[in-house]
Design a protein around this motif. Structure first.
Motif, PDB file in Angstrom:
ATOM      1  N   ARG A  37       0.829  -1.207   0.000  1.00 48.20           N
ATOM      2  CA  ARG A  37       0.000   0.000   0.000  1.00 48.20           C
ATOM      3  C   ARG A  37       0.866   1.261   0.000  1.00 48.20           C
ATOM      4  O   ARG A  37       0.593   2.227  -0.722  1.00 48.20           O
ATOM      5  N   LEU A  40       2.189   1.729  -3.399  1.00 42.74           N
ATOM      6  CA  LEU A  40       1.116   2.180  -4.293  1.00 42.74           C
ATOM      7  C   LEU A  40       0.883   3.687  -4.121  1.00 42.74           C
ATOM      8  O   LEU A  40       0.714   4.419  -5.090  1.00 42.74           O
ATOM      9  N   LEU A  41       0.871   4.138  -2.867  1.00 37.46           N
ATOM     10  CA  LEU A  41       0.624   5.557  -2.617  1.00 37.46           C
ATOM     11  C   LEU A  41       1.764   6.410  -3.180  1.00 37.46           C
ATOM     12  O   LEU A  41       1.553   7.494  -3.697  1.00 37.46           O
ATOM     13  N   HIS A  44       1.728   5.052  -7.382  1.00 40.93           N
ATOM     14  CA  HIS A  44       0.394   5.102  -8.010  1.00 40.93           C
ATOM     15  C   HIS A  44      -0.003   3.834  -8.785  1.00 40.93           C
ATOM     16  O   HIS A  44      -1.171   3.556  -8.961  1.00 40.93           O
ATOM     17  N   MET A 112     -11.583   2.125  -5.583  1.00 36.66           N
ATOM     18  CA  MET A 112     -10.256   2.602  -5.159  1.00 36.66           C
ATOM     19  C   MET A 112      -9.167   2.073  -6.100  1.00 36.66           C
ATOM     20  O   MET A 112      -8.423   2.830  -6.702  1.00 36.66           O
ATOM     21  N   GLY A 113      -9.070   0.747  -6.177  1.00 36.37           N
ATOM     22  CA  GLY A 113      -7.943   0.187  -6.920  1.00 36.37           C
ATOM     23  C   GLY A 113      -8.365  -0.998  -7.759  1.00 36.37           C
ATOM     24  O   GLY A 113      -9.404  -1.620  -7.507  1.00 36.37           O
ATOM     25  N   HIS A 194      -6.776  13.217  -2.581  1.00 39.10           N
ATOM     26  CA  HIS A 194      -6.607  11.790  -2.297  1.00 39.10           C
ATOM     27  C   HIS A 194      -6.803  11.548  -0.804  1.00 39.10           C
ATOM     28  O   HIS A 194      -6.165  12.207   0.015  1.00 39.10           O
ATOM     29  N   ASP A 251      -4.052   2.669  -8.591  1.00 36.59           N
ATOM     30  CA  ASP A 251      -4.895   3.486  -7.713  1.00 36.59           C
ATOM     31  C   ASP A 251      -5.763   4.375  -8.604  1.00 36.59           C
ATOM     32  O   ASP A 251      -5.283   5.372  -9.155  1.00 36.59           O
ATOM     33  N   ARG A 253      -7.824   6.474  -7.908  1.00 38.39           N
ATOM     34  CA  ARG A 253      -8.081   7.810  -7.365  1.00 38.39           C
ATOM     35  C   ARG A 253      -7.124   8.841  -7.942  1.00 38.39           C
ATOM     36  O   ARG A 253      -7.352  10.033  -7.828  1.00 38.39           O
TER      37      ARG A 253
END
Ligand code: SIN
Length: 281
Positions: A37, A40-41, A44, A112-113, A194, A251, A253
């Motif tokens: 996670r 990913l943040l 992306h 979300m993903g 986000h 992601d 978002r």
């Protein structure tokens, strides 16, 4: 297994990273899910290679990040409604996802993903492109940013899944609904904050954004076209070449993606689970 052997290698300075040292077929520990996670943040979209996943294992992987969505217009895999089988047969002309979009922004609470697993891919072709919508937002002038901050946009599946839409086109091994004019429309802010990073990004896309709230379609077109042009600038993208067993987790978002349709006469078979998200703010 833990995260001791985990490696993270960026694909570009803006978007995308390859993660090594994890076997996704086993239930992830909290530490492993947290590391994915976090990557990913930061990047992306993250990629993994050589993962052998049964449908159950793919769902288990998705559930490490939230509740799984069931697509409202595309029938899921038999016995696994949460899994979309994205298949282009050698005889099909049109692929699924072959235009820039953010998955299911047409929902009231968009997803979300998305986690996509490659089962069978052509020897060459069928790559997927990703574009950072943070980068697109940050490239705009303060003047345009200030105008966009006050705007909301109308999203719907009515075009893309409508009679002439690409997503509803007949494909030999996929079953998509053709939606009518009563398809719901939902309004989301044009600029999205986000919920986890606090960064701002553009949240409009060519597949599902119809117009700005309170504007006609004709009035909306020039500004939407300009934003779409910025959103897909080469410098904000990365491109992933699939092999059987590859996995991408993006992601929605803050990312657009685009499945290239350059492998006519060959078969491409992917499985996707999609993780539910939060209201757009
Ligand atoms: C999609 O989820 O839009 C499909 C992406 C792909 O098949 O590469």
């Amino acid at each position: 297994m833990g995260t001791t052997n985990l490696t993270i290698s960026p694909l570009s300075p803006v978007i995308g990273a390859a993660i090594g040292g994890l076997d996704l077929s086993r239930p992830l520990s909290l530490e492993e899910a947290g590391a994915i996670r976090e990557a990913l943040l930061r990047h992306h979209v993250v990629f993994f290679r050589d993962q052998q996943l049964s449908p159950e294992q793919l769902k288990e992987l998705g559930r490490s990040f939230g509740t799984l969505n069931i697509h409202p217009y595309v029938r899921g895999m038999t016995g696994h409604p949460e899994i979309l089988e994205i298949i282009k047969e050698p005889s099909d002309k049109v692929n699924f996802g072959g235009g820039w979009h953010s998955d299911m922004s047409f929902l009231e609470i968009p997803v979300m993903g998305s986690i996509l697993h490659a089962v069978e891919v052509p020897e060459v072709g069928g790559d997927t492109l990703f574009a950072s919508q943070y980068a697109a937002w940050e490239a705009l002038s303060p003047g345009l940013q200030s105008v966009l901050s006050g705007l909301r946009a109308v999203h719907s599946a009515s075009e893309e899944y409508g009679e002439r839409g690409q997503s509803s086109r007949k494909r030999a091994s996929m079953d998509s609904e053709v939606v009518g004019p009563d398809t719901p429309e939902y309004v989301h802010p044009v600029v999205r904050t986000h919920p986890e990073t606090g960064r701002r990004g553009l949240y409009v896309n060519p597949a599902f954004t119809l117009r700005f709230e309170g504007w006609t379609r004709r009035e909306s077109r020039p500004l939407l076209d300009y934003l779409f042009e910025v959103s897909r600038k080469e410098a904000f993208t990365c491109r992933f070449r699939w092999r059987p067993g590859s996995v991408a987790f993006w992601d929605n978002r803050c990312v657009w993606h685009y499945a290239l349709n350059d492998y006519h006469g060959h078969r491409r078979h992917m499985r996707r689970v999609t993780v539910e998200g939060d209201a757009v703010v």
